[in-house]
Write a protein that holds these residues in place. Sequence first.
Motif, PDB file in Angstrom:
ATOM      1  N   SER A 135       1.016  -1.096  -0.011  1.00 47.42           N
ATOM      2  CA  SER A 135      -0.043  -0.036  -0.142  1.00 47.42           C
ATOM      3  C   SER A 135       0.921   1.217  -0.007  1.00 47.42           C
ATOM      4  O   SER A 135       1.994   1.087   0.507  1.00 47.42           O
ATOM      5  CB  SER A 135      -0.750   0.004   1.326  1.00 47.42           C
ATOM      6  N   LYS A 136       0.409   2.172  -0.589  1.00 48.21           N
ATOM      7  CA  LYS A 136       0.996   3.557  -0.614  1.00 48.21           C
ATOM      8  C   LYS A 136       0.252   4.377   0.424  1.00 48.21           C
ATOM      9  O   LYS A 136       0.514   5.691   0.616  1.00 48.21           O
ATOM     10  CB  LYS A 136       1.104   4.219  -2.000  1.00 48.21           C
ATOM     11  N   LYS A 137      -0.781   3.903   0.982  1.00 47.27           N
ATOM     12  CA  LYS A 137      -1.848   4.938   1.668  1.00 47.27           C
ATOM     13  C   LYS A 137      -1.665   4.502   3.141  1.00 47.27           C
ATOM     14  O   LYS A 137      -2.253   5.420   3.970  1.00 47.27           O
ATOM     15  CB  LYS A 137      -3.182   4.581   0.976  1.00 47.27           C
ATOM     16  N   ILE A 138      -1.098   3.309   3.475  1.00 49.24           N
ATOM     17  CA  ILE A 138      -1.386   2.827   4.923  1.00 49.24           C
ATOM     18  C   ILE A 138       0.013   2.400   5.495  1.00 49.24           C
ATOM     19  O   ILE A 138       0.795   1.766   4.218  1.00 49.24           O
ATOM     20  CB  ILE A 138      -2.432   2.047   5.339  1.00 49.24           C
ATOM     21  N   ARG A 139       0.384   2.333   6.564  1.00 48.75           N
ATOM     22  CA  ARG A 139       1.798   1.638   7.058  1.00 48.75           C
ATOM     23  C   ARG A 139       1.433   0.390   7.680  1.00 48.75           C
ATOM     24  O   ARG A 139       2.598  -0.370   7.920  1.00 48.75           O
ATOM     25  CB  ARG A 139       2.501   2.806   7.627  1.00 48.75           C
ATOM     26  N   LYS A 140       0.459   0.093   8.093  1.00 46.10           N
ATOM     27  CA  LYS A 140      -0.010  -1.239   8.680  1.00 46.10           C
ATOM     28  C   LYS A 140      -1.178  -1.320   8.544  1.00 46.10           C
ATOM     29  O   LYS A 140      -2.268  -0.574   8.290  1.00 46.10           O
ATOM     30  CB  LYS A 140       0.138  -0.985  10.229  1.00 46.10           C
ATOM     31  N   ILE A 141      -1.473  -2.644   8.601  1.00 43.36           N
ATOM     32  CA  ILE A 141      -3.097  -3.213   8.165  1.00 43.36           C
ATOM     33  C   ILE A 141      -4.061  -2.734   8.992  1.00 43.36           C
ATOM     34  O   ILE A 141      -5.200  -2.458   8.751  1.00 43.36           O
ATOM     35  CB  ILE A 141      -2.936  -4.753   8.161  1.00 43.36           C
ATOM     36  N   ALA A 142      -4.016  -2.395  10.226  1.00 43.85           N
ATOM     37  CA  ALA A 142      -4.880  -1.773  11.195  1.00 43.85           C
ATOM     38  C   ALA A 142      -5.281  -0.439  10.581  1.00 43.85           C
ATOM     39  O   ALA A 142      -6.327  -0.043  11.292  1.00 43.85           O
ATOM     40  CB  ALA A 142      -4.358  -1.633  12.980  1.00 43.85           C
ATOM     41  N   GLU A 143      -4.740   0.173  10.002  1.00 43.09           N
ATOM     42  CA  GLU A 143      -4.998   1.368   9.343  1.00 43.09           C
ATOM     43  C   GLU A 143      -6.076   1.258   8.080  1.00 43.09           C
ATOM     44  O   GLU A 143      -6.571   2.403   7.630  1.00 43.09           O
ATOM     45  CB  GLU A 143      -3.928   2.591   9.097  1.00 43.09           C
ATOM     46  N   LEU A 144      -6.245   0.073   7.691  1.00 49.15           N
ATOM     47  CA  LEU A 144      -7.045  -0.102   6.575  1.00 49.15           C
ATOM     48  C   LEU A 144      -8.398   0.280   6.956  1.00 49.15           C
ATOM     49  O   LEU A 144      -9.308  -0.217   7.744  1.00 49.15           O
ATOM     50  CB  LEU A 144      -6.939  -1.701   6.110  1.00 49.15           C
ATOM     51  N   ARG A 145      -9.189   1.122   6.015  1.00 48.28           N
ATOM     52  CA  ARG A 145     -10.477   1.900   6.527  1.00 48.28           C
ATOM     53  C   ARG A 145     -11.525   1.127   6.048  1.00 48.28           C
ATOM     54  O   ARG A 145     -11.293   0.125   5.069  1.00 48.28           O
ATOM     55  CB  ARG A 145     -10.388   3.193   5.800  1.00 48.28           C
ATOM     56  N   ASP A 146     -12.742   1.104   6.679  1.00 52.17           N
ATOM     57  CA  ASP A 146     -13.970   0.354   6.112  1.00 52.17           C
ATOM     58  C   ASP A 146     -14.133   0.977   4.587  1.00 52.17           C
ATOM     59  O   ASP A 146     -14.055   2.053   4.281  1.00 52.17           O
ATOM     60  CB  ASP A 146     -15.085   0.898   7.108  1.00 52.17           C
ATOM     61  N   GLY A 147     -14.565   0.051   3.819  1.00 50.31           N
ATOM     62  CA  GLY A 147     -15.053   0.534   2.361  1.00 50.31           C
ATOM     63  C   GLY A 147     -13.811   0.328   1.701  1.00 50.31           C
ATOM     64  O   GLY A 147     -13.904   1.229   0.396  1.00 50.31           O
ATOM     65  N   ALA A 148     -12.437  -0.072   1.958  1.00 52.67           N
ATOM     66  CA  ALA A 148     -11.193   0.229   1.386  1.00 52.67           C
ATOM     67  C   ALA A 148     -11.425  -0.630   0.065  1.00 52.67           C
ATOM     68  O   ALA A 148     -11.830  -1.630  -0.148  1.00 52.67           O
ATOM     69  CB  ALA A 148     -10.151  -0.074   2.100  1.00 52.67           C
ATOM     70  N   THR A 149     -10.635  -0.062  -0.927  1.00 61.07           N
ATOM     71  CA  THR A 149     -10.424  -0.755  -2.335  1.00 61.07           C
ATOM     72  C   THR A 149      -9.234  -1.712  -2.327  1.00 61.07           C
ATOM     73  O   THR A 149      -8.211  -1.234  -1.991  1.00 61.07           O
ATOM     74  CB  THR A 149     -10.565   0.218  -3.657  1.00 61.07           C
TER      75      THR A 149
END
Length: 262
Positions: A111-125
């Motif tokens: 990912s270029k948008k998050i640094r750890k998987i816990a930051e993955l937002r709801d509705g992420a692509t």
Amino acid sequence: MSFKHALSALVVAVLPFAAQADEVLKIAASPVPHAEILEFVKPVLKKQGVDLQVKVFTDYVQPNLAVEEKQLDANYFQHKPYLDSFNKDRKTHIVPVADGKVHVEPFGAYSKKIRKIAELRDGATVAIPNDPSNSGRALVLLQKQGLIQLKDPSNILATAKDVTANPKKLVFRELEAAQLPRALDDVDLALINTNYALEAKLVPTKDALFIEGADSPYANFVAARPDNANAPAIKKLVAALHSPEVKKFIQDKYKGAVVPAF
């Protein structure tokens, strides 16, 4: 000496050189790491009378078609689940060469948008490969991270339709495997085959948010047609690829991003 005798002598003198001509072995490969590994063993095969000619492809379709159509002798770029799916869909007859496993490329998420998987937002692509074997591989890896639940966790050919629980309401975007690194700007997460990650200058052991273990069953191997899978030149190739020198080359060059499978 008569002309006839002179000609006979010339033929006899030339024959030994003709007999020593190298056997040409044409093999298809992905650029990284497959073609690089093949280039490493070229000198070894040359000493054994095999002229290894490597044809580089940047997709996962043409290497099998070229072998099936006898344009090339063999290929080295794929794992068994992909080959099984390809043969079924395309009515081709490519087979793994006996004991032809060379390496595993642990599959990873980037990912270029998050640094750890816990930051993955709801509705992420989330981008995943669009071929059945690799899409299933991606979904199984996502399940292991607790992000989704599959109907059958052991189904390596699972698709997005087999997702039974998706608490973050992830949106899956299926793309050709080679396109995945270029999609990183447009998606929140992409699951990328290591050969394409390496080509994109990603370092799997450093850049991947999560990655398969070295025990992955997706070993890449040499494959050929049934009529030439046991050809002496192909056997020499496999033997060269299984040498201690190749094992060290893989370990030193790829530093865990590619793992020997022999």
